[in-house]
Design an enzyme around this catalytic site. Sequence first.
Site, PDB file in Angstrom:
ATOM      1  N   SER A 139      24.211  56.156  44.863  1.00  0.00           N
ATOM      2  CA  SER A 139      23.244  57.246  45.047  1.00  0.00           C
ATOM      3  C   SER A 139      23.043  57.763  46.462  1.00  0.00           C
ATOM      4  O   SER A 139      22.393  58.790  46.639  1.00  0.00           O
ATOM      5  CB  SER A 139      21.892  56.853  44.465  1.00  0.00           C
ATOM      6  OG  SER A 139      21.931  57.033  43.080  1.00  0.00           O
ATOM      7  N   SER A 145      21.751  59.779  43.039  1.00  0.00           N
ATOM      8  CA  SER A 145      20.428  60.263  42.743  1.00  0.00           C
ATOM      9  C   SER A 145      19.669  60.769  43.969  1.00  0.00           C
ATOM     10  O   SER A 145      18.655  61.442  43.818  1.00  0.00           O
ATOM     11  CB  SER A 145      19.603  59.146  42.083  1.00  0.00           C
ATOM     12  OG  SER A 145      19.440  58.064  42.968  1.00  0.00           O
ATOM     13  N   LYS A 169      13.435  59.724  50.574  1.00  0.00           N
ATOM     14  CA  LYS A 169      13.555  59.851  49.121  1.00  0.00           C
ATOM     15  C   LYS A 169      12.239  59.421  48.471  1.00  0.00           C
ATOM     16  O   LYS A 169      11.578  58.481  48.951  1.00  0.00           O
ATOM     17  CB  LYS A 169      14.707  58.961  48.658  1.00  0.00           C
ATOM     18  CG  LYS A 169      15.102  59.080  47.205  1.00  0.00           C
ATOM     19  CD  LYS A 169      16.313  58.180  46.929  1.00  0.00           C
ATOM     20  CE  LYS A 169      16.794  58.256  45.500  1.00  0.00           C
ATOM     21  NZ  LYS A 169      17.975  57.399  45.250  1.00  0.00           N
TER      22      LYS A 169
HETATM   23  N1  GLN Z   1      24.810  57.162  39.108  1.00  0.00           N
HETATM   24  C1  GLN Z   1      24.302  55.843  39.162  1.00  0.00           C
HETATM   25  C2  GLN Z   1      23.308  55.622  38.050  1.00  0.00           C
HETATM   26  O1  GLN Z   1      22.980  56.567  37.405  1.00  0.00           O
HETATM   27  C3  GLN Z   1      23.751  55.600  40.515  1.00  0.00           C
HETATM   28  C4  GLN Z   1      22.307  55.401  40.643  1.00  0.00           C
HETATM   29  C5  GLN Z   1      21.861  54.922  41.991  1.00  0.00           C
HETATM   30  O2  GLN Z   1      22.648  54.527  42.848  1.00  0.00           O
HETATM   31  N2  GLN Z   1      20.561  54.908  42.158  1.00  0.00           N
HETATM   32  O3  GLN Z   1      22.876  54.572  37.798  1.00  0.00           O
END
Ligand code: GLN
Length: 494
Positions: A177, A153, A78
């Site tokens: 994420s 994400s 990532k």
């Molecule tokens: N959907 C969550 C957020 O927007 C998860 C983000 C993450 O785990 N990086 O914060």
Amino acid sequence: MGLNELTILEANKLLAEGKTTSVDLTKACLNRIKEVDKKVKACLTVCEKEALREAKFADERRKNGETDGLLGIPYLAKDNILTRGVKTTAASKILEDYIAPYDATIIKKLRKAGAVLLGKTNMDEFAHGASTENSAFGPTHNPWDLARVPGGSSGGSGAAVAADMCLFALGTDTGGSIRYPAAFCGVTGLKPTYGRGSRFGLIAMTSSTDVPGPLTKTVEDAAIVQRFISGVDKNDATTVPEAVPDYHEELHKDLDGIKIGLPKEYFIAGTDQGVTEAIDRAIDVLKKMGAKFKHVSLPSTKYGIPVYYIITPCEISSNLARFDGIKYGLSVEKEKNNSYNLFDIYAKSRGQGFGPEAKRRIMLGTYALSAGYYDAYYLQAQKVRTKIKEEMDEALKEVDCLLTPTSPHPAFKLGEQSADPLKMYLEDIFVTGASLAGLPAISIPCGFAKPHDGGHEMPVGLQIIGRRFGESILFRLGAHYQKATDWHKKKSNI
Ligand code: GLN
């Protein structure tokens, strides 16, 4: 079957028998990226030359007798994980041309093990999001249906594994994420215990819940990767000196006597029927293998999203303060005939560099941390967070793990929710609990369901949450489940 479609375990066997080489594996992945990534858009950077060089080196190491479990295995990381000499953008304009000067600890560990870095994957900017639509460089598409999101994400990593562009990928999970894209793309995704692996060299989002972890084709593969990236790191004081078990040995223990909790707050109206049915079928499969089920209650679950969306913006507003146009990345010093003073450089660089979601979170966090509001919002949220953690720890004294859906529905359409941030925040309903409590959780493919808007069936994910540092049981349950089912073997026809 192409070499890029192999699991780590399968590739390892062929490598050990001399039936393939890391160079061949790497070429197969690079070709696959060329073939499908114009449509999927999972990768932000592909480092072809470096990857082939690393693969050659891995083959030489093997010739010299090394046999490490990840030696010569190609993977993607990532783009919020620092990779020395390779662009690391966090999918933000503010870091568009940023080249990392050092490797994150987990990348260093993988290099040492001989894994081959193919490139970097797309994500929501700074990991803020659940659909990968917040990337400054355009969204990633779900390989099962290009009109749908891959989840976020770590959506680039999920889509890349699902489309066999790599043998595994790394993601980060702050509030779902890794698990969310794993569920939406039909792959396995592990969020390890907070402190199990090092955060050193991750671009910080929410330091109190960020964790790196693997997205893989099988649970067994997740166990292999996690073993390599776990462990205490002197550069990250939150890593815990807990021994890392040999997950593989644990995988083969049977399920007799395992007690699984079903928290009633995770089985609620609003979840798609197709998801509920897939989860029910999975419960039946596990029952047949000897697992016992028990209903439990986690009454504070309903506070998970509000608490998460106070605490994360607070930490984000602080963590993103370092992007000021001076230290890193984009610096707007001059426009046309104007030159700017220091404050202007801060404001213009941040104004032009951050996307709307990052700005929204910076404002929310700054507000909640300001004098007069700190006690009412941040402190209160931290207290409720402790309550959520205590409830989950308490429930996990009675049962060995908890089983829930990963998401209330399969992947939605691109653009369907991106205009409504609140709706997007509600996506995290089943994933924030384990993050706030720092517990390990895995998402495993458990079937397919028709999306509410019609369209063809999309993957469904099953979440298992374990005790602190109890990843072994997740692997054990998951590996047995994957022996009895073949959902994880299904491929999109991209
Ligand atoms: N959907 C969550 C957020 O927007 C998860 C983000 C993450 O785990 N990086 O914060």
